[in-house]
Design a protein around this motif. Structure first.
Motif, PDB file in Angstrom:
ATOM      1  N   LEU A   9      36.571  32.669  32.088  1.00 37.26           N
ATOM      2  CA  LEU A   9      35.262  33.067  32.619  1.00 37.26           C
ATOM      3  C   LEU A   9      35.338  34.084  33.927  1.00 37.26           C
ATOM      4  N   ALA A  10      35.915  33.005  34.881  1.00 38.17           N
ATOM      5  CA  ALA A  10      36.227  33.100  35.894  1.00 38.17           C
ATOM      6  C   ALA A  10      37.205  34.219  36.610  1.00 38.17           C
ATOM      7  N   ASP A  11      37.983  34.774  35.624  1.00 39.39           N
ATOM      8  CA  ASP A  11      38.659  35.157  36.044  1.00 39.39           C
ATOM      9  C   ASP A  11      38.112  36.967  35.720  1.00 39.39           C
ATOM     10  N   TYR A  12      37.630  37.029  34.606  1.00 36.89           N
ATOM     11  CA  TYR A  12      35.942  37.637  33.993  1.00 36.89           C
ATOM     12  C   TYR A  12      35.579  38.145  35.261  1.00 36.89           C
ATOM     13  N   GLY A  13      35.128  37.557  35.747  1.00 32.34           N
ATOM     14  CA  GLY A  13      33.750  37.893  36.980  1.00 32.34           C
ATOM     15  C   GLY A  13      32.402  37.383  36.859  1.00 32.34           C
ATOM     16  N   PHE A  14      32.370  35.853  35.744  1.00 30.31           N
ATOM     17  CA  PHE A  14      31.428  35.248  35.581  1.00 30.31           C
ATOM     18  C   PHE A  14      30.816  34.642  36.735  1.00 30.31           C
ATOM     19  N   PHE A  15      31.540  34.110  37.281  1.00 30.04           N
ATOM     20  CA  PHE A  15      31.764  33.604  38.797  1.00 30.04           C
ATOM     21  C   PHE A  15      32.540  33.158  39.281  1.00 30.04           C
ATOM     22  N   SER A  16      32.121  32.345  40.363  1.00 32.92           N
ATOM     23  CA  SER A  16      33.929  32.323  41.616  1.00 32.92           C
ATOM     24  C   SER A  16      34.807  31.730  40.700  1.00 32.92           C
ATOM     25  N   VAL A  17      36.276  32.122  41.129  1.00 34.78           N
ATOM     26  CA  VAL A  17      37.318  31.187  40.660  1.00 34.78           C
ATOM     27  C   VAL A  17      37.054  30.183  41.282  1.00 34.78           C
ATOM     28  N   ALA A  18      36.801  29.745  42.876  1.00 34.22           N
ATOM     29  CA  ALA A  18      36.868  28.716  43.783  1.00 34.22           C
ATOM     30  C   ALA A  18      35.732  27.907  42.585  1.00 34.22           C
ATOM     31  N   GLU A  19      34.819  28.062  41.917  1.00 36.13           N
ATOM     32  CA  GLU A  19      34.455  27.253  40.838  1.00 36.13           C
ATOM     33  C   GLU A  19      35.347  26.522  40.428  1.00 36.13           C
ATOM     34  N   LEU A  20      36.499  26.337  40.106  1.00 37.71           N
ATOM     35  CA  LEU A  20      37.073  26.192  39.158  1.00 37.71           C
ATOM     36  C   LEU A  20      37.684  24.632  39.765  1.00 37.71           C
ATOM     37  N   LEU A  21      37.754  24.369  41.256  1.00 36.73           N
ATOM     38  CA  LEU A  21      38.231  23.221  41.498  1.00 36.73           C
ATOM     39  C   LEU A  21      37.596  22.101  41.849  1.00 36.73           C
ATOM     40  N   HIS A  22      36.272  22.448  41.376  1.00 38.12           N
ATOM     41  CA  HIS A  22      35.307  21.397  41.995  1.00 38.12           C
ATOM     42  C   HIS A  22      34.928  21.052  40.586  1.00 38.12           C
TER      43      HIS A  22
END
Lengths: 304, 275
Positions: free
Chosen positions: B78-91
């Motif tokens: 989803l992040a890679d597809y643009g739904f939300f920031s990739v940086a969010e994954l680290l949180h």
């Protein structure tokens, strides 16, 4: 007087006629009135079979697509058989699904404990955003269905069977209503037990004791302020319910009366699994929640 | 989807999964890695018609990650597809973060709360039922884990979907052969899974779940079928795919490699870690 099940189906029929985005799912369980709904709306009125978990999940999916869904089964199964699906798929996502449980409490009497729903208020009341409505006559059944239909979140309706004398004449109800007034004590009841409470009040009146009766239509959210206001001037409150003590309506009554100094007596089912079979009145006598038991309890509390 | 691109995308998603799990200190890595190609085929391969800029567009296709514990692969895609920031994954899992250990609908792109197994297919069937009733053309896709298929509610939904001819419902089963502690065939036999689904009234195809071309072909055919039946794709996969010591090993249902193992994992992913 009409059977409350038929009133319920009639109101669903009215709603489905006026709103094409209402879907009715049921788990192989109906009554006379269901036939007309099935006939008129074969695509929107679906028997999912005895598969309550799927019924709750499918309802959630349909609601996610923007529709209103009413699901219907025996209260014991519509609540606990699919409790997790109600918790996660319906309440977790805050979806407008009405769960209508037929036969709350010991309504199914001699069918035994598998069919009793004596902890439905405790279990569904614990779920996020769930409202609980408990009608006691024809008008309040219609009011409950209308409120469930209008709701933007989940609602559980405790629907009973049988015909009961009319206590209401309109289809929009307050959270609770004082059916009759009294100066010495107040009985707080809900659903069909409100009729037992009224019988008890009448017996007590014949004994020279003035007792009021409050019918609770909306068990959750419980209207603490309304009950506190109705309790003004009364020294004794008796709450009565066909539910185990743990987590039932009486707990909310106690919460409403906190710091008021009013003595509260909760008349509930005991925690044990009922043993033996009989009709509903037999169970009420056994667990001392019928009119005679209420009368006796209040007499003893007042006369000391 | 072009092969080189898809291979790169899958590698990138695997690295993102690894980073997410390393940052969180926990996560369901095995079942996330087994589903990478499935989700990439669905999203990046254009099978699921959805626009990350309009996540609530009413006529979008729906994807439900019924095996919600493998949320790391869903979040990465989803992040890679643009739904939300990739940086969010680290949180993930941090105090007050948007992402938790199982998906919920507050996360952009997530269609349903899942994580308690066995419920996604019923929800998907409800969505498909509603779409069919309204004669809408959007489709519903549900990803099930194979271990999830022990839940009775899955089969209740299978029956319902077939009975109501939900041709617009597609289920993909991540058939990685492992549940939490055992091989599925040693726990409670699932096979022959394809025959079971056919007997329930579904169209079924079996594909290599790590071959994007096979997945894409099968999933594309979902729209062109005329049988009126719901459609199941059994995707044969390898749990822990892409990291040799995790592959087919029940010990890596969840967990985070540390020390030398982490180095080895990064080496195999051709990556040094941290997004």
């Amino acid at each position: 007087m009409n059977d409350m099940r038929d009133v319920f189906f009639d109101e669903i029929l009215n709603i489905m006629r006026s709103d094409e985005h209402v879907i009715f799912l049921f788990a192989d369980m109906g009554a006379m009135g269901l036939g007309q709904i099935r006939k008129e709306f074969p695509l929107r009125c679906v028997n999912v079979g005895i598969a309550e978990q799927n019924m709750a999940n499918v309802a959630a999916g349909i609601a996610l697509a923007g529709k209103k869904v009413i699901i219907y089964s025996i209260a014991a199964f519509a609540t606990l058989r699919c409790y997790e699906q109600i918790k996660i798929s319906i309440c977790g996502m805050g979806l407008p699904v009405a769960i209508v449980g037929m036969g709350p409490g010991i309504s199914y009497a001699a069918d035994g404990p598998t069919h009793h729903a004596t902890c439905d208020v405790a279990s569904l009341g614990a779920l996020s955003g769930m409202s609980i409505l408990s009608p006691c006559d024809e008008s309040s059944v219609r009011a409950a269905i209308r409120e469930a239909y209008a709701s933007t979140g989940p609602v559980y309706v405790r629907l009973d069977k049988g015909a009961y004398p009319a206590l209401y004449s309109c289809n929009t109800l307050a959270s609770m209503t004082q059916i009759c007034t009294g100066t010495q004590a107040l009985i707080v009841a809900s659903g069909v037990l409100t009729h037992e409470a009224l019988r008890a009040a009448k017996h007590l009146e014949q004994n020279g004791i003035s007792v009021g009766v409050v019918d609770v239509f909306r068990i959750k959210p419980f209207d603490y302020v309304a009950l506190k206001n109705m309790s003004t001037g009364v020294k004794l409150i008796v709450s009565i319910e066909e539910h185990v003590a743990w987590g039932g309506m009486s707990v909310q009554v106690a919460q409403a009366l906190k710091n008021t100094g009013i003595y509260h007596e909760a008349m509930t089912l005991c925690e044990e699994q009922p043993i033996g079979y009989g009709d509903r009145a037999w169970y009420w006598r056994r667990y001392e929640i019928d009119a005679a038991a209420i009368t006796k309890r209040i007499l003893s509390l007042i006369s000391g | 989807m072009e092969n080189k691109n898809s291979t790169e995308t899958c590698s990138r998603i695997r690295r993102m999964i690894m980073d997410t799990i390393v940052a969180a200190g926990k996560g369901h890595i095995g079942g996330s890695l087994s589903a990478v190609e499935i989700l990439v085929a669905l999203y990046h391969g254009g099978i699921v018609h959805i626009d990350a800029k309009k996540p609530q567009y009413p006529l979008r296709d729906r994807f439900i990650m019924s095996k919600g514990h493998a949320c790391e692969v869903l979040y990465a895609v989803l992040a890679d597809y643009g739904f939300f920031s990739v940086a969010e994954l680290l949180h993930l899992g941090r105090d007050g973060s948007m992402l938790g250990g199982h998906p919920d609908r507050h996360i952009p792109g997530v269609e349903a709360d899942t994580g308690s197994l066995g419920n996604g297919l019923g929800i998907g069937a409800g969505l498909a039922f509603a779409a069919k009733l309204d004669r809408n053309t959007w489709r519903t896709f549900v990803l099930l884990g194979d271990g999830e298929c022990y839940e009775g509610s899955v089969w209740e939904a299978m029956m319902f979907a077939a009975h109501h001819s939900l041709y617009n419902l597609v289920v993909i089963i991540d058939r990685n052969q492992l549940c939490v502690l055992d091989r599925t065939e040693d726990c409670n036999r699932l096979d022959p899974l394809d025959d079971k689904l056919r007997a329930f009234g579904w169209d079924v195809v079996t594909v290599n779940g790590h071959n994007i071309a096979e997945l894409s072909q099968a999933l594309s055919s979902a729209r062109s079928r005329s049988s009126g039946k719901p459609f199941a794709v059994i995707a044969n996969t390898v749990k822990g795919k892409g990291i040799s010591f995790m592959e087919n090993d029940v010990r890596w249902h969840h967990g985070v490699p540390k020390g030398e193992l982490l180095e080895k994992a990064y080496c195999e992913l051709d990556y040094r870690g941290v997004l």
